[in-house]
Structures are given as C-alpha cells and as structure tokens.
Design an enzyme around this catalytic site. Structure first.
Site, PDB file in Angstrom:
ATOM      1  N   ASP A  40       0.844  -1.198   0.000  1.00 37.28           N
ATOM      2  CA  ASP A  40       0.000   0.000   0.000  1.00 37.28           C
ATOM      3  C   ASP A  40       0.877   1.246   0.000  1.00 37.28           C
ATOM      4  O   ASP A  40       2.026   1.201   0.439  1.00 37.28           O
ATOM      5  CB  ASP A  40      -0.895   0.023   1.246  1.00 37.28           C
ATOM      6  CG  ASP A  40      -1.833  -1.172   1.290  1.00 37.28           C
ATOM      7  OD1 ASP A  40      -2.134  -1.718   0.217  1.00 37.28           O
ATOM      8  OD2 ASP A  40      -2.239  -1.549   2.405  1.00 37.28           O
TER       9      ASP A  40
HETATM   10  N1  URA Z   1      -1.059  -6.026   3.843  1.00 44.95           N
HETATM   11  C1  URA Z   1      -1.613  -4.789   3.864  1.00 44.95           C
HETATM   12  O1  URA Z   1      -2.671  -4.578   4.449  1.00 44.95           O
HETATM   13  N2  URA Z   1      -0.948  -3.795   3.227  1.00 44.95           N
HETATM   14  C2  URA Z   1       0.246  -3.962   2.601  1.00 44.95           C
HETATM   15  O2  URA Z   1       0.801  -3.007   2.068  1.00 44.95           O
HETATM   16  C3  URA Z   1       0.806  -5.250   2.586  1.00 44.95           C
HETATM   17  C4  URA Z   1       0.126  -6.276   3.208  1.00 44.95           C
END
Ligand code: URA
Length: 240
Positions: free
Chosen positions: A103
């Site tokens: 993310d």
């Molecule tokens: N899980 C998440 O919620 N976000 C990420 O960036 C990676 C794994």
C-alpha cells in the site's frame, strides 16, 4: 549478440537510439569504447559503460527497494508518486514489475523483476513464500488477538479463514505477523478482523531474506544469487 541489441535488452532505449549512442562513441565494452553497433558481444561477465556510467549486463533484473511511505506500486499512480520513479530509467524501460504490491503508506522490502516465472513463484499462494510484517496497532495487542490471528480470521470474499504462519507481540501495540499469501490489504484486514486497527505497516522480510539495515528508504540495490535463494527458502514449520 550484437551490441545495440545488448543495450536494448538492458533498457537503454529504442533500436535507433541504441545504435546512435554506440555510433557517437558513448559506449564502452569491458572498458574499451566500441562505435560499431553491429559488433558481436559476449554477454558473460560483460561490463558496459554508457556516458561514463558502468552497467553490468544482467539477463534478468532482480532488485530490492526500501519502499518509503507515500509511494504507489503502480506505473499510473493516482494520488502519490510511483515507486518506479525511484528506479533508474533503464530498469523501468526494460519492464521490471513490482513483485506483489505494498500500500502507499506501507514501508519496507519491495522487490522488482522482469522475470515472470520468478514473480509468479514469489506471489503465488500455492508456493507459500513467507512475507513478514511489523504492524503498529491503534489498540494494545491482546492474547485474544494473537490467538485469533494464529487460529484463522474470516475475511470478506474469502472462502475460508486465513491463518498467520507466525504472530508475535513485540511491544504493547506492535506485532510481527508472517503470512503465506499476499491478498489485497491482507494485514490490515486480518488485524481489523481480529478487533484492532493498523496504524503503520512495514515489511521486514520475504522468505528468510530481511530488508538490509543499511538501505535507506527510497534506495534500491541488485539482488545476488544468495539473496534470491534466501527469498525462496521455505518458512520453517514451527510445531507448538
Ligand atoms: N497487507 C496490507 O494490508 N498492506 C500492505 O501493504 C501489505 C500487506
């Protein structure tokens, strides 16, 4: 392989552009300027120099980055700069892709490659390559929460509960969570399903390969053969 084709394979631009760079005398092969774009070049151990910068020939590109917060894992980001803007142009030009996405607000270990089979092995749930995250939560980490994550939590749109490969409390609000999959927002959704909320998330390791401590956020480096082996090492099954 002809020199201009070697340059193209490494991401140095179009056929026409590579030929022009060689003809202009801007390219050295193992330290010796070569102005013949059609020259046959041995790729084993090949060191190129372009406009004074060295570039080792690599058949496939395997790269890691310390992803900083505020960057999207997309070639067409919508709200933040792209992680691809942090890579040198030849890597982007030769088509490296993110090996699974993080993310925009997640930091830590992010891989890139142009080897489709490698990418598949790393992200396929069937291969179960472990991804290790450190999550700071809004509320205290409780035994009940750890139990839920270890025993399996039900996420929307998933046919069955998802279990963490490992889960440990690091301090009052922080836990380390190891997962075998890389589903959309998986850590945030699992922690929400266990009754808490992620405030910040960092990927520490993939397989048994940890993000190097001396790599600052935003920097990248090549992965070597040993690194690649560690990335694919199976997670030890821990009996409790
Ligand atoms: N899980 C998440 O919620 N976000 C990420 O960036 C990676 C794994």
């Amino acid at each position: 392989m002809k020199l201009y084709r070697v340059l193209q394979s490494q991401g140095f631009g179009s056929r026409k552009g590579c030929i022009a760079r060689v003809r202009a005398g801007a390219v050295a092969v193992n330290g010796v300027v070569c102005d013949n774009p059609e020259a046959e070049v041995d790729r084993a151990g090949l060191e190129l120099t372009l406009d004074g910068a060295n570039w080792r020939y690599r058949e496939k590109a395997y790269v890691l980055m310390h992803k900083p917060a505020g960057h999207e894992c997309s070639h067409h980001p919508s709200h933040h700069p792209s992680v691809f803007a942090l890579l040198p142009p030849p890597l982007v030009q030769r088509g490296v892709q993110c090996v699974g996405r993080l993310d925009q607000d997640t930091t830590g270990l992010l891989l890139f490659s142009d080897d489709g089979q490698f990418i598949h092995r790393m992200i396929s749930p069937k291969k179960g390559v472990a991804k290790v995250y450190r999550a700071v939560c809004a509320e205290a980490v409780t035994d009940a929460m750890l139990g839920a994550l270890r025993g399996g939590v039900q996420l929307n749109d998933e046919p069955a509960p998802i279990v963490a490969l490992a889960c440990e409390k690091l301090d009052a609000c922080t836990l380390r969570l190891t997962l075998a999959e890389g589903k959309y927002h998986q850590v945030k959704r699992m922690i929400a399903a266990a009754g808490n909320r992620v405030e910040s998330l960092h990927r520490e390791a993939i397989g048994t390969y940890a993000l190097p401590a001396d790599l600052p956020p935003g920097d990248w480096r090549w992965l070597d053969t040993d690194d690649l082996e560690r990335l694919e090492q199976p997670w030890p099954s821990v009996k409790s």
